[in-house]
Design a protein around this motif. Sequence first.
Motif, PDB file in Angstrom:
ATOM      1  N   MET A  20       0.066   3.949 -13.982  1.00 13.30           N
ATOM      2  CA  MET A  20       1.354   3.302 -13.679  1.00 13.30           C
ATOM      3  C   MET A  20       1.354   2.695 -12.281  1.00 13.30           C
ATOM      4  SD  MET A  20       4.217   5.911 -15.210  1.00 13.30           S
ATOM      5  CE  MET A  20       5.593   4.832 -14.925  1.00 13.30           C
ATOM      6  N   LYS A  21       2.047   1.580 -12.154  1.00 12.75           N
ATOM      7  CA  LYS A  21       2.273   0.949 -10.857  1.00 12.75           C
ATOM      8  C   LYS A  21       3.673   1.328 -10.397  1.00 12.75           C
ATOM      9  CE  LYS A  21      -0.847  -2.778 -11.560  1.00 12.75           C
ATOM     10  NZ  LYS A  21      -1.172  -3.817 -12.370  1.00 12.75           N
ATOM     11  N   ASP A  22       3.938   1.200  -9.109  1.00 13.82           N
ATOM     12  CA  ASP A  22       5.248   1.557  -8.571  1.00 13.82           C
ATOM     13  C   ASP A  22       6.379   0.843  -9.297  1.00 13.82           C
ATOM     14  OD1 ASP A  22       4.112   3.268  -6.772  1.00 13.82           O
ATOM     15  OD2 ASP A  22       4.327   1.948  -5.047  1.00 13.82           O
ATOM     16  N   GLU A  23       6.187  -0.426  -9.615  1.00  5.35           N
ATOM     17  CA  GLU A  23       7.255  -1.190 -10.260  1.00  5.35           C
ATOM     18  C   GLU A  23       7.514  -0.741 -11.704  1.00  5.35           C
ATOM     19  OE1 GLU A  23       3.441  -3.594 -10.024  1.00  5.35           O
ATOM     20  OE2 GLU A  23       4.757  -2.727  -8.540  1.00  5.35           O
ATOM     21  N   ASP A  24       6.594   0.048 -12.282  1.00  9.64           N
ATOM     22  CA  ASP A  24       6.784   0.568 -13.637  1.00  9.64           C
ATOM     23  C   ASP A  24       7.669   1.817 -13.678  1.00  9.64           C
ATOM     24  OD1 ASP A  24       5.057  -1.398 -14.564  1.00  9.64           O
ATOM     25  OD2 ASP A  24       3.294  -0.096 -14.457  1.00  9.64           O
ATOM     26  N   ASN A  93       0.529   8.665  -0.088  1.00  5.45           N
ATOM     27  CA  ASN A  93       0.802   7.362  -0.689  1.00  5.45           C
ATOM     28  C   ASN A  93      -0.198   6.282  -0.300  1.00  5.45           C
ATOM     29  OD1 ASN A  93       3.069   8.346  -1.988  1.00  5.45           O
ATOM     30  ND2 ASN A  93       4.350   7.986  -0.212  1.00  5.45           N
TER      31      ASN A  93
END
Length: 94
Positions: A20-24, A93
């Motif tokens: 997953m990407k942050d925007e997901d 992070n």
Amino acid sequence: MKKSDISNKSQTDWERLDAMKDEDINLSDCSEVTPEMFASSVVRRGLKFNPKKVQVTLRIDSDVLEWFKARGSGYQTQMNALLRAYMEGKHINN
């Protein structure tokens, strides 16, 4: 509960989460954390203790210093705990 009723196997799909990407990530049910909320939420118990302290001269905004001082004795320890929490969060992070 019997010991056989408990499973040590995680039911989390770690591969999907890692991909997953942050925007997901859906954060619609999470309120925005303000700097004031973050500063007041530092939990000392969960932070690693580092007995080596170093005295430094640090230039910070006067209103920032006054805000910490207004929180009472131990304000320097609180500042250190906040900086440590930020440092450890950035380490995870980045």
